[in-house]
Design an enzyme around this catalytic site. Sequence first.
Site, mmCIF file in Angstrom:
data_model
loop_
_atom_site.group_PDB
_atom_site.id
_atom_site.type_symbol
_atom_site.label_atom_id
_atom_site.label_comp_id
_atom_site.label_asym_id
_atom_site.label_seq_id
_atom_site.Cartn_x
_atom_site.Cartn_y
_atom_site.Cartn_z
ATOM 1 N N ARG A 96 0.848 -1.204 0.000
ATOM 2 C CA ARG A 96 0.000 0.000 0.000
ATOM 3 C C ARG A 96 0.881 1.251 0.000
ATOM 4 N NH1 ARG A 96 -1.485 1.968 4.499
ATOM 5 N NH2 ARG A 96 -2.093 0.069 5.573
ATOM 6 N N TYR A 148 -16.558 15.432 -17.927
ATOM 7 C CA TYR A 148 -16.903 14.027 -17.820
ATOM 8 C C TYR A 148 -17.913 13.853 -16.661
ATOM 9 C CZ TYR A 148 -16.736 9.335 -16.082
ATOM 10 O OH TYR A 148 -17.128 8.130 -15.587
ATOM 11 N N ASP A 222 -7.256 17.614 -16.436
ATOM 12 C CA ASP A 222 -7.545 16.229 -16.804
ATOM 13 C C ASP A 222 -7.093 16.052 -18.259
ATOM 14 O OD1 ASP A 222 -8.700 13.895 -17.774
ATOM 15 O OD2 ASP A 222 -10.528 14.119 -16.592
ATOM 16 N N LYS A 247 -7.634 4.651 -20.170
ATOM 17 C CA LYS A 247 -7.874 5.025 -21.564
ATOM 18 C C LYS A 247 -6.592 4.846 -22.407
ATOM 19 C CE LYS A 247 -12.023 6.414 -20.133
ATOM 20 N NZ LYS A 247 -11.920 6.702 -18.741
HETATM 21 C C1 LIG Z 1 -12.117 12.691 -19.129
HETATM 22 C C2 LIG Z 1 -12.207 11.606 -18.078
HETATM 23 N N1 LIG Z 1 -11.579 11.798 -16.897
HETATM 24 C C3 LIG Z 1 -11.625 10.876 -15.936
HETATM 25 C C4 LIG Z 1 -12.313 9.695 -16.087
HETATM 26 C C5 LIG Z 1 -12.332 8.712 -14.962
HETATM 27 O O1 LIG Z 1 -11.499 7.612 -15.222
HETATM 28 P P1 LIG Z 1 -11.728 6.139 -14.656
HETATM 29 O O2 LIG Z 1 -12.873 5.546 -15.393
HETATM 30 O O3 LIG Z 1 -10.434 5.466 -14.893
HETATM 31 O O4 LIG Z 1 -12.060 6.285 -13.211
HETATM 32 C C6 LIG Z 1 -12.970 9.451 -17.307
HETATM 33 C C7 LIG Z 1 -13.741 8.211 -17.577
HETATM 34 O O5 LIG Z 1 -14.065 7.406 -16.818
HETATM 35 C C8 LIG Z 1 -12.924 10.444 -18.306
HETATM 36 O O6 LIG Z 1 -13.567 10.294 -19.460
HETATM 37 N N1 LIG Z 2 -21.261 3.964 -15.279
HETATM 38 C C1 LIG Z 2 -20.033 4.726 -15.310
HETATM 39 C C2 LIG Z 2 -19.846 5.343 -16.651
HETATM 40 C C3 LIG Z 2 -18.408 5.435 -16.997
HETATM 41 S S1 LIG Z 2 -18.065 6.510 -18.369
HETATM 42 C C4 LIG Z 2 -16.411 6.109 -18.781
HETATM 43 C C5 LIG Z 2 -15.668 7.139 -19.565
HETATM 44 N N2 LIG Z 2 -15.188 8.203 -18.765
HETATM 45 C C6 LIG Z 2 -16.390 7.714 -20.740
HETATM 46 O O1 LIG Z 2 -16.462 8.957 -20.868
HETATM 47 O O2 LIG Z 2 -16.857 6.944 -21.568
HETATM 48 C C7 LIG Z 2 -20.101 5.796 -14.253
HETATM 49 O O3 LIG Z 2 -21.192 6.043 -13.729
HETATM 50 O O4 LIG Z 2 -19.077 6.368 -13.889
#
Ligand SMILES: Cc1ncc(COP(=O)(O)O)c(C=O)c1O
Ligand SMILES: N[C@@H](CCSC[C@H](N)C(=O)O)C(=O)O
Length: 452
Positions: A96, A148, A222, A247
């Site tokens: 951890r 997001y 981000d 991603k």
């Molecule tokens: C622009 C962006 N930032 C952060 C996240 C969060 O990443 P994670 O799904 O790995 O938690 C996402 C998608 O999930 C995203 O599309």
């Molecule tokens: N059910 C998920 C959706 C994740 S979206 C993942 C990614 N960031 C995208 O933009 O496609 C949630 O509620 O977080």
Amino acid sequence: MSSASSSSSAPGSSAASTGKTSMLSKAFSKVDLDGHDLPPSPAPSSPHNGRKYALATELVYTESNDQYNASSVPIYQTATFKQTSGGGGGEYDYTRSGNPTRSHLERHLAKIMSANRALAVSSGMGALDVITRLLRPGDEVVTGDDLYGGTNRLLKYLATNGDITVHHVDTTNPDKVQEVLGPKTAMVLLETPTNPLIKIVDISTIASLAHAANPKALVAVDNTMLSPMLLNPLDIGADIVYESGTKYLSGHHDLMAGVIAVQDPAIGDKLFFTINASGCGLSPFDSWLLLRGIKTLGVRMEKQQSNAQRIAEFLESHGFKVRYPGLRSHPQYDLHWSMARGAGAVLSFETGDVQVSERIVESARLWGISVSFGCVNSLISMPCRMSHASIDAKTRAERQMPEDIIRLCVGIEDVDDLIDDLSRALVQAGAVNVTLNGFHALNAPGQTVGSS
Ligand SMILES: Cc1ncc(COP(=O)(O)O)c(C=O)c1O
Ligand SMILES: N[C@@H](CCSC[C@H](N)C(=O)O)C(=O)O
């Protein structure tokens, strides 16, 4: 904020190593925020290994001092580490707190993200959670009106439960940002291009405004949509960069990860404290997978964005309103290219009709109906129903998110196959008028939006 401390002394010279030692001992002091001794790990993430190569080379090139000279960094699949004395003191004590595979990944990330320190955690949202723990009750956050959905959800939680004021403004307009900046601004949180409207944000102008309003304000970016391949926000005024490693960095949708990078060692220490205290550091196996993924980021991104460019041009030439910074028609084309080294591989387009959009998505075969992006496989989705469904319909309408918007996340397949599949889906969904001369969007911009 402090800038990257790349030494101008020759690598290995005593001036370089003395400077490096004092920088590291200052950067990684032994005492944590509670005044306790820091755990002995992770090892400092130094990106400075002497010569700097082109990014495509640095992505692939890693150094390790493995006892057997393993080419691939071993997975240290262990929770704990034996100590040589009762007083502990080994470089690692508990996964951890630190693990050699994760440390190796973090050093590699720091190098490619133009940072002094990088940290790897269990998801992109985990990274934002760690970053927002720098906030204190009464603080204000300034952020975008196209974000997001998960980011929006976490900020809403903090506003509701954490006594944090969150201002959502149009971050494409620095004047709108200026209106809400002030001495209480503790953080400015930016996405560019935004997800899913592909709006571009001027990071350096907003960073200057934020630091002028409050020199202690932290500008967090981000960078998930572009990855370090196409943009290094730390080089243009950001204090903190984070990404969903789920991603582009990993690229195969086989792991969840989040990464954070900073220049200022004091911020790095605070972030590490939270990661160790809350236990969200990336597991050894996922660290290894992410490190493996990063090595092919350059070739994947190159192919993905050249495919995305062809597909954006294809849709635009058939009359659809397409949002992609690789298109001259993007209203912030020049701004994007003043910051970034490429347009990325996420684009969105509108049909003018939610049902038509749904039928397109469901008619596609090669394009997987999935949330997420950055993978080698191409994906199609309706953000308002999927990735951004956690933003309520009223807020989506206030923020002018078209309910019919379709997001395409382009992969590495043969681009003609992708275009064929999309063409078939457009025809099958009734999204286009088919004539002997080809086909054209039924509800092209400027035409009356009909319902089907
Ligand atoms: C622009 C962006 N930032 C952060 C996240 C969060 O990443 P994670 O799904 O790995 O938690 C996402 C998608 O999930 C995203 O599309
Ligand atoms: N059910 C998920 C959706 C994740 S979206 C993942 C990614 N960031 C995208 O933009 O496609 C949630 O509620 O977080």
